[in-house]
Design an enzyme around this catalytic site. Structure first.
Site, PDB file in Angstrom:
ATOM      1  N   SER A 124       0.836  -1.200   0.000  1.00 17.26           N
ATOM      2  CA  SER A 124       0.000   0.000   0.000  1.00 17.26           C
ATOM      3  C   SER A 124       0.866   1.242   0.000  1.00 17.26           C
ATOM      4  O   SER A 124       1.982   1.247   0.553  1.00 17.26           O
ATOM      5  CB  SER A 124      -0.854  -0.018   1.270  1.00 17.26           C
ATOM      6  OG  SER A 124      -1.412   1.254   1.505  1.00 17.26           O
ATOM      7  N   TYR A 149      -1.979  -1.173  10.888  1.00 11.23           N
ATOM      8  CA  TYR A 149      -2.246  -1.791   9.579  1.00 11.23           C
ATOM      9  C   TYR A 149      -1.117  -1.456   8.601  1.00 11.23           C
ATOM     10  O   TYR A 149      -0.535  -2.332   7.955  1.00 11.23           O
ATOM     11  CB  TYR A 149      -3.594  -1.289   9.017  1.00 11.23           C
ATOM     12  CG  TYR A 149      -3.648  -1.319   7.515  1.00 11.23           C
ATOM     13  CD1 TYR A 149      -3.800  -2.518   6.838  1.00 11.23           C
ATOM     14  CD2 TYR A 149      -3.489  -0.149   6.763  1.00 11.23           C
ATOM     15  CE1 TYR A 149      -3.796  -2.557   5.452  1.00 11.23           C
ATOM     16  CE2 TYR A 149      -3.483  -0.175   5.391  1.00 11.23           C
ATOM     17  CZ  TYR A 149      -3.639  -1.381   4.736  1.00 11.23           C
ATOM     18  OH  TYR A 149      -3.615  -1.415   3.370  1.00 11.23           O
ATOM     19  N   LYS A 153       2.313  -3.624   6.567  1.00  7.59           N
ATOM     20  CA  LYS A 153       2.761  -3.573   5.161  1.00  7.59           C
ATOM     21  C   LYS A 153       4.262  -3.246   5.107  1.00  7.59           C
ATOM     22  O   LYS A 153       5.012  -3.847   4.334  1.00  7.59           O
ATOM     23  CB  LYS A 153       1.954  -2.541   4.371  1.00  7.59           C
ATOM     24  CG  LYS A 153       0.467  -2.815   4.290  1.00  7.59           C
ATOM     25  CD  LYS A 153       0.142  -4.065   3.502  1.00  7.59           C
ATOM     26  CE  LYS A 153      -1.333  -4.355   3.403  1.00  7.59           C
ATOM     27  NZ  LYS A 153      -1.641  -5.707   2.912  1.00  7.59           N
ATOM     28  N   PHE A 178      -2.533   2.617  -4.488  1.00  6.42           N
ATOM     29  CA  PHE A 178      -3.051   3.893  -4.001  1.00  6.42           C
ATOM     30  C   PHE A 178      -4.519   3.654  -3.595  1.00  6.42           C
ATOM     31  O   PHE A 178      -4.770   2.736  -2.823  1.00  6.42           O
ATOM     32  CB  PHE A 178      -2.746   5.001  -5.026  1.00  6.42           C
ATOM     33  CG  PHE A 178      -1.287   5.413  -4.878  1.00  6.42           C
ATOM     34  CD1 PHE A 178      -0.258   4.549  -5.250  1.00  6.42           C
ATOM     35  CD2 PHE A 178      -0.940   6.593  -4.258  1.00  6.42           C
ATOM     36  CE1 PHE A 178       1.080   4.867  -5.013  1.00  6.42           C
ATOM     37  CE2 PHE A 178       0.401   6.930  -4.028  1.00  6.42           C
ATOM     38  CZ  PHE A 178       1.405   6.066  -4.400  1.00  6.42           C
TER      39      PHE A 178
END
Ligand code: UFG
Length: 338
Positions: A124, A149, A153, A178
């Site tokens: 992300s 979160y 990533k 995105f």
């Protein structure tokens, strides 16, 4: 080529499965239905004419995962499965770290045991944290993310980078998404979160269908042209195409590769509202609220690398995505008797 897709019945997963089937890949799905519905499998079959092999369990369950690797012999993995609600991750950090990391570890163990060397990971743009400058190119610094979160990533990207540094025969694509929006043209696949949506487009869809009264615009005093937050909204079908191109790239023995998947264009919250109104002819009432904690003022993708190295190019704009998203929400409400 046989591809194992974890989280293949979710929003991005299901659109990607359709694209994979359309591109003649054999698809095997694992999904625990935590944030998805079994009916999505029927709908994938309706769209493509092919019903992918499906296993319902949590990817953290390594014994079951081993059985799938033994039986299906996948040649590549696309790993979507994971928790993804930013706000919830702040309230329940352990749940996020445990689930997102454990599932990745189980997959990596099985890949090592069964000699599978190709992996596409759902990352992300959140890994860029608060951007120093836009557009964000792949060599922009990866920072501490603004939520647990996001941190999962960042961590998983790091783990995969370290693994690739010593396993020169591994091919791993880190795809930094995105803001995925929109839905499949058929109205059969889309995003219909439980409860009150956190994300902008699912929220606007519910205002458009009368399920919610008005949109809350979180802040109009950012240093952006109209003061509202700017993001790079990418149609989920374009995003799905990016995964097919990434798999093709891995097949060239790419090693570790990193790509932004975005349009390269920033759009403000109010511009999204206007695009939605133009696309659907429906007025979206809104009120201005305080800034939402953790939001960055502006981010959008630098797209040169994905264009040059993958041939990635978006076909749809924000208006297309608004219309497809609305049509899906309307159809889903009718199917659910709402
Ligand atoms: N917004 C509103 N009202 C709402 C919801 C959102 O004004 O009801 C605004 C936000 O403040 C932001 C923009 O709309 O300016 C987009 O917000 P989203 O919640 O839709 O998306 P985010 O950019 O916050 O988050 C997305 C993904 C995350 C990912 C992040 C990183 O949902 O998974 O991008 O790029 F981590």
């Amino acid at each position: 080529m046989k591809v194992l897709v974890t989280g293949g019945l979710g929003f991005i997963g299901s659109h990607t499965v359709v694209k994979l089937i359309e591109n003649k890949f054999d698809v095997v799905i694992i999904d625990n239905l935590f944030n998805s519905k079994l009916v999505v499998l029927d709908r994938i079959e309706k769209i493509t004419g092919i019903r992918p092999v499906f296993y319902q369990f949590d990817v953290q369950n390594k014994e079951k995962l081993r059985e799938v690797f033994i039986k299906e012999k996948p040649e590549a993995i696309i790993h979507f499965a994971g928790y993804k609600a930013v706000g919830e991750s702040v309230a329940k950090p352990l749940m996020y770290y445990q689930n997102n990391l454990e599932s990745t570890f189980a997959l990596l163990d099985c890949m090592a045991e069964f000699n599978v060397k190709n992996l596409v990971f759902s990352s992300s743009a959140t890994v860029y944290g608060l951007p120093d400058k836009v557009p964000l190119t792949e060599d922009s610094p990866v920072k501490s993310a603004t939520s647990p979160y996001g941190e999962t990533k960042v961590m998983i990207e790091r783990i995969l980078t370290d693994i690739c540094a010593v396993n020169k025969d591994y091919n791993v694509a880190l795809l930094r998404y995105f803001n995925p929006i929109g839905a499949h043209k058929s109205g059969l696949l889309g995003e219909d979160p439980n409860g009150i949506p956190n994300n902008l487009l699912p929220y606007i869809n519910r205002v458009a269908t009368g399920q919610l009264k008005e949109l809350n615009v979180f802040g109009d005093d950012y240093d952006t042209p109209d003061g509202t937050g700017v993001r790079d909204y990418i149609h989920v079908v374009d995003l799905a195409e990016g995964h097919v191109l990434a798999l093709k790239k891995l097949a060239t023995n790419s090693g570790l590769v990193i790509y932004n998947l975005g349009t390269g264009k920033g759009t403000s919250v109010l511009e999204v509202v206007h695009a939605y109104e133009k696309a659907t002819g429906i007025k979206i009432p809104y009120i201005i609220k305080e800034r939402r904690p953790g939001d960055v003022p502006e981010n959008y993708a630098g797209t040169d690398k994905a264009r040059k190295e993958l041939g990635f190019k978006c076909k749809f704009n924000v208006e297309d995505a608004c219309l497809d998203g609305y049509n899906f929400q309307k159809a889903e409400n009718e199917r659910n008797g709402k």
